[in-house]
Design a protein around this motif. Structure first.
Motif, PDB file in Angstrom:
ATOM      1  N   GLU A 172      27.229  23.311  29.274  1.00 37.72           N
ATOM      2  CA  GLU A 172      28.271  23.525  28.279  1.00 37.72           C
ATOM      3  C   GLU A 172      28.135  22.448  27.220  1.00 37.72           C
ATOM      4  N   PRO A 173      28.597  22.702  26.005  1.00 35.16           N
ATOM      5  CA  PRO A 173      28.497  21.679  24.969  1.00 35.16           C
ATOM      6  C   PRO A 173      29.540  20.584  25.163  1.00 35.16           C
ATOM      7  N   LEU A 174      29.257  19.437  24.579  1.00 32.57           N
ATOM      8  CA  LEU A 174      30.239  18.356  24.525  1.00 32.57           C
ATOM      9  C   LEU A 174      30.831  18.410  23.130  1.00 32.57           C
ATOM     10  N   TYR A 175      31.992  19.039  23.030  1.00 35.94           N
ATOM     11  CA  TYR A 175      32.641  19.192  21.727  1.00 35.94           C
ATOM     12  C   TYR A 175      33.887  18.319  21.707  1.00 35.94           C
ATOM     13  N   VAL A 176      33.932  17.375  20.784  1.00 38.03           N
ATOM     14  CA  VAL A 176      35.038  16.420  20.722  1.00 38.03           C
ATOM     15  C   VAL A 176      36.136  16.975  19.821  1.00 38.03           C
ATOM     16  N   ALA A 177      37.363  17.029  20.349  1.00 33.69           N
ATOM     17  CA  ALA A 177      38.465  17.658  19.618  1.00 33.69           C
ATOM     18  C   ALA A 177      39.273  16.676  18.785  1.00 33.69           C
ATOM     19  N   ASN A 178      39.353  15.426  19.215  1.00 34.36           N
ATOM     20  CA  ASN A 178      40.246  14.472  18.563  1.00 34.36           C
ATOM     21  C   ASN A 178      39.478  13.301  17.972  1.00 34.36           C
ATOM     22  N   SER A 179      40.138  12.549  17.125  1.00 35.65           N
ATOM     23  CA  SER A 179      39.535  11.377  16.494  1.00 35.65           C
ATOM     24  C   SER A 179      40.071  10.098  17.098  1.00 35.65           C
ATOM     25  N   GLY A 180      39.214   9.084  17.101  1.00 32.80           N
ATOM     26  CA  GLY A 180      39.684   7.752  17.402  1.00 32.80           C
ATOM     27  C   GLY A 180      40.165   7.108  16.119  1.00 32.80           C
ATOM     28  N   THR A 181      40.271   5.810  16.125  1.00 31.09           N
ATOM     29  CA  THR A 181      40.608   5.069  14.920  1.00 31.09           C
ATOM     30  C   THR A 181      39.601   3.944  14.769  1.00 31.09           C
ATOM     31  N   SER A 182      39.664   3.240  13.656  1.00 23.26           N
ATOM     32  CA  SER A 182      38.707   2.164  13.416  1.00 23.26           C
ATOM     33  C   SER A 182      38.834   1.053  14.449  1.00 23.26           C
ATOM     34  N   GLU A 183      39.987   0.926  15.084  1.00 20.86           N
ATOM     35  CA  GLU A 183      40.195  -0.108  16.094  1.00 20.86           C
ATOM     36  C   GLU A 183      40.230   0.453  17.509  1.00 20.86           C
ATOM     37  N   ALA A 184      40.167   1.749  17.645  1.00 19.49           N
ATOM     38  CA  ALA A 184      40.237   2.365  18.984  1.00 19.49           C
ATOM     39  C   ALA A 184      39.386   3.631  18.985  1.00 19.49           C
ATOM     40  N   TRP A 185      38.094   3.464  19.162  1.00 18.07           N
ATOM     41  CA  TRP A 185      37.164   4.579  19.168  1.00 18.07           C
ATOM     42  C   TRP A 185      37.316   5.387  20.450  1.00 18.07           C
ATOM     43  N   ILE A 186      36.899   6.638  20.398  1.00 10.45           N
ATOM     44  CA  ILE A 186      36.764   7.452  21.610  1.00 10.45           C
ATOM     45  C   ILE A 186      35.302   7.358  22.036  1.00 10.45           C
ATOM     46  N   THR A 187      35.064   7.044  23.300  1.00  9.31           N
ATOM     47  CA  THR A 187      33.706   6.826  23.792  1.00  9.31           C
ATOM     48  C   THR A 187      33.360   7.827  24.881  1.00  9.31           C
ATOM     49  N   PHE A 188      32.171   8.414  24.777  1.00 11.64           N
ATOM     50  CA  PHE A 188      31.608   9.275  25.819  1.00 11.64           C
ATOM     51  C   PHE A 188      30.358   8.564  26.327  1.00 11.64           C
ATOM     52  N   ALA A 189      30.381   8.133  27.581  1.00 13.87           N
ATOM     53  CA  ALA A 189      29.307   7.289  28.093  1.00 13.87           C
ATOM     54  C   ALA A 189      28.807   7.780  29.439  1.00 13.87           C
ATOM     55  N   ALA A 190      27.503   7.638  29.648  1.00 16.32           N
ATOM     56  CA  ALA A 190      26.923   7.953  30.951  1.00 16.32           C
ATOM     57  C   ALA A 190      27.470   6.992  31.997  1.00 16.32           C
ATOM     58  N   ASP A 191      27.663   7.502  33.196  1.00 21.23           N
ATOM     59  CA  ASP A 191      28.087   6.660  34.302  1.00 21.23           C
ATOM     60  C   ASP A 191      26.962   5.682  34.657  1.00 21.23           C
ATOM     61  N   GLN A 192      27.275   4.701  35.466  1.00 24.10           N
ATOM     62  CA  GLN A 192      26.269   3.749  35.903  1.00 24.10           C
ATOM     63  C   GLN A 192      25.120   4.477  36.612  1.00 24.10           C
ATOM     64  N   CYS A 193      23.912   4.179  36.199  1.00 27.59           N
ATOM     65  CA  CYS A 193      22.695   4.752  36.797  1.00 27.59           C
ATOM     66  C   CYS A 193      22.581   6.264  36.583  1.00 27.59           C
ATOM     67  N   ALA A 194      23.340   6.836  35.687  1.00 28.22           N
ATOM     68  CA  ALA A 194      23.359   8.291  35.500  1.00 28.22           C
ATOM     69  C   ALA A 194      22.600   8.706  34.244  1.00 28.22           C
ATOM     70  N   THR A 195      22.097   9.942  34.265  1.00 27.46           N
ATOM     71  CA  THR A 195      21.464  10.559  33.102  1.00 27.46           C
ATOM     72  C   THR A 195      22.103  11.925  32.885  1.00 27.46           C
ATOM     73  N   PRO A 196      23.306  11.970  32.330  1.00 22.91           N
ATOM     74  CA  PRO A 196      23.969  13.258  32.112  1.00 22.91           C
ATOM     75  C   PRO A 196      23.243  14.069  31.043  1.00 22.91           C
TER      76      PRO A 196
END
Length: 699
Positions: A172-196
């Motif tokens: 499935e796609p990773l589609y981001v619906a909302n925005s962060g702010t300049s001081e509070a970004w939204i982060t999508f990160a791989a887990d430790q040792c993971a390759t999503p």
């Protein structure tokens, strides 16, 4: 595209001048009505330089109705108050924040500042959400033991949140619906040792698909780390804003790090018509095989604005443009993407150029390595001689450039690669090595794992670079084993070009703990070397040495743990009493389990026999139904027995079972109090006053 999709009119209620005003809403609906005297207008986009608070206000309103409807029937008054608060906040934003035509003009600067400060509250309640390919929408995302689906988390994450992608393939796609702010970004990160891996169906070259693996047409201030995107039209990309004939801007402020985009029909990494793009420590390969959608390259910047756009420590190889044979470059700076910086990058085996510049000035290209691109050969059409570096038509593409300490090796084969640099700028060109053929400059540029580390004795590169302004203090540090010489493995029906001979080694990347482990930068000491690598051995990670974290415990899925208890049904009144006054059936406290869809109902039976006490029990099941009963006894001058029945009225009905709060609720719960303050401020403003109290900052 016409309008910025974040603020498209269909996403925000329109206000009609003829609509009656009833407590701030249009009668019979939840659509906000214009306050008396206010000009009615539909919401249209305005320039991106406006406040982040406006982004949040619109996002809150867009979700408000949906959120309110998720509350059980027993919470009707709260639901209505929530809707009213959100609508009122939106009207404040409309009246007080910058207008579309003049985003720099505050309609009420003091109140606007207060609104911006209060709407920043959700960042203080930032959450970490865990997702997996098998995650469920009934889970709370709180731990690795209870991951939710990618779609749920991507649509729920708000400013300050981090979504952790556990290992595996997400279809499935990773589609981001909302925005962060300049001081509070939204982060999508791989887990430790993971390759999503975000994997599409892999459309063929003649399939008309326009899908993004990782993308959004509205989200700003978002980061992606350690994610692989393959089998789509575009691997990573923001929204298209209409091209050079449009004045619209797209959604900007994206950071992509330690990611891979390969086997996509069009481009690997694409950034359109916005500011704030940063790509680093990533790989782009085997993109551009669609014969229906051209302008494809490994990394594309089109109308990228501002001075903060950069591409660093990134490898782009064997990309193409199968439709028109005009692009297919490793990197392209296109159409007024001025001032882009490229440092420590590597491009080899691409159909077009290593770097192509078109109608863009001020490019900074420092310590990069270009090797044997222009693989189109006689198929190249525009230009027919892309070479390694192509300054389209000279002129503006040569203005204000800085090209320092790069190594450029062309194929030397006519017509496409006979000349490595086309329209070389007359100034801004320092300490670059330009040659053709197969010189002995690199350790093993055509080996099983291609290494572009300067070879021992390569005096043209070693210690020959510049250490002036802009020179990097470290090198690319890319592990050559993350790329392997073999026939590329494509996704689905994505086509393969005949000259492609290398592949992204996903198996090896997984064995060392993810994409980030491919990059182990070495410090540049003394006089730096020319090119993306510093001479000497490259640090690597031992396969199998990365130990994934334990799944952990906690969190909830399906039927939630204990929640708020609902009262049992009120006991029924006894019948006609022929003596003493009968007792009233007791009210019992019901246990709460199950889901939010349940409604408490019950029938109570009271038996009157003298004076006594009443008790009641209300139990809830997974389906949310329950029964309540009350029994009482009493004494008097006579004895009477009667049976009555009763059911809770609407205000007592509610959820007999409660699930854990979903991620959808976290962000707006934090903002709800702030919206209440905004509502109060709006009332004061409408009465002619301004906010004069000091807005305290929140941690």
């Amino acid at each position: 595209m016409g309008v910025h999709p974040t603020y498209a009119p269909e996403a925000v209620p329109k206000v009609s001048a003829e609509s009656p005003v009833v407590a701030g809403t249009v009668a019979g609906s939840r659509t906000p009505a214009a306050p008396a005297g206010a000009e009615a207008e539909s919401v249209t986009p305005f320039a991106h330089t406006s406040l982040d608070a406006y982004h949040l206000a619109l996002s809150a309103l867009a979700k408000g109705d949906w959120i309110a409807q998720q509350l059980p029937r027993g919470y009707g008054p709260l639901r209505d108050q929530l809707s009213l608060a959100l609508q009122s906040a939106y009207l404040c934003g409309r009246l007080l924040l910058p207008s579309r035509t003049d985003p720099s003009a505050m309609r009420n600067p003091r109140l606007s500042s207060a609104l911006a400060a209060f709407l920043a509250v959700p960042a203080a309640n930032a959450a970490t959400l865990f997702v997996s390919p098998t995650g469920s929408d009934t889970c709370d995302c709180a731990t690795r033991a209870t991951p939710c689906s990618l779609a749920l988390a991507a649509s729920s994450a708000v400013a300050g949140d981090t979504v952790v992608l556990m290992d595996g393939i997400y279809h499935e796609p990773l589609y981001v619906a909302n925005s962060g702010t300049s001081e509070a970004w939204i982060t999508f990160a791989a887990d430790q040792c993971a390759t999503p891996i975000i994997e599409g169906e892999g459309s063929g070259p003649n399939d008309d698909t326009q899908t993004n693996g990782v993308g959004s047409q509205e989200a700003e201030y978002v980061r992606f780390r350690g994610v692989v995107s393959r089998g789509w039209n575009i691997g990573f990309g923001n929204g298209w804003a209409g091209g050079t004939e449009s004045t619209e801007v797209s959604n900007g402020h994206w950071e992509i790090e330690d990611c891979v985009a390969y086997s996509n029909g069009r481009t690997g990494f694409t950034f359109f018509s916005a500011e704030g793009f940063r790509l680093s420590r990533s790989i782009s390969a085997h993109n551009g095989s669609s014969v229906l959608h051209s302008w494809s390259s490994g990394v594309t910047l089109f109308e990228a604005t501002g001075s903060a756009n950069s591409v660093e420590d990134t490898i782009s190889f064997e990309n193409t443009d199968a439709q028109k044979h005009t692009d297919g470059s490793g990197f392209i700076v296109d159409q007024m993407s001025n001032g882009v910086t490229f440092i420590n990058n590597l491009a080899f085996g691409n159909a077009g150029s290593c770097l192509r510049l078109t109608m863009s000035s001020g490019t900074r290209f420092i310590n990069n390595t270009c090797f044997h691109n222009s693989q189109f050969g006689a198929l190249a059409t525009g230009p027919t001689d892309p070479g390694e570096l192509y300054f389209t038509n000279g002129g503006v593409t040569q203005e204000g450039v800085t090209f320092i300490s790069n190594v450029v090796v062309g194929t030397g084969q006519a017509p496409a690669g006979s000349q490595p640099v086309l329209n070389q700028p007359p100034s801004g060109w320092t300490n670059n090595v330009v040659t053709t053929g197969s010189p002995s400059l690199f350790t093993d540029a055509t080996g099983t794992n291609p290494s572009f580390v300067p070879a021992d004795g390569a005096t043209q590169l070693i210690g020959a670079g510049s250490s002036g302004t802009g020179a990097p203090t470290s090198d690319i540090g890319f592990d050559p084993r993350c790329i392997v010489k073999r026939t590329p493995v494509m996704v689905g029906s994505v086509a393969r070009e005949s000259w492609w001979q290398y592949d992204v080694d996903i198996d090896y990347i997984q064995s060392i703990g993810g994409v980030a482990a491919c990059f182990n930068a070495a410090a540049r000491s003394g006089t730096p070397d020319i090119g993306a690598y510093q001479s000497g051995p490259v640090s690597t990670i031992t396969p199998g040495s990365c130990v994934p974290p334990e799944p952990g415990t906690g969190g909830r899925c399906g039927v939630a743990g204990a929640g708020e208890a609902d009262s049992g049904g009120t006991g029924g009144l006894g019948g006609t009493v022929t003596g003493g006054i009968g007792g009233v059936g007791g009210t019992g406290a019901g246990a709460a389990t199950g889901t939010e869809t349940g409604v408490t109902t019950g029938t109570d039976t009271g038996v009157i026999s003298g004076t006594g006490t009443g008790t009641g029990v209300d139990t809830g099941t997974v389906t949310g139904t329950g029964t309540g009963s009350g029994t009482g006894t009493g004494s008097g001058t006579g004895v009477a027995t009667a049976v009555g029945s009763g059911a809770p009225d609407e205000k007592d009905a509610g959820c007999a079972c409660r699930s854990a709060p979903s991620p959808e609720r976290r962000g707006w719960l934090g903002a709800l109090g702030a919206l209440g303050v905004v509502l109060l401020a709006r009332r004061r403003w409408l009465q002619g006053g301004y906010i004069r109290r000091r807005v305290s900052s929140r941690s």
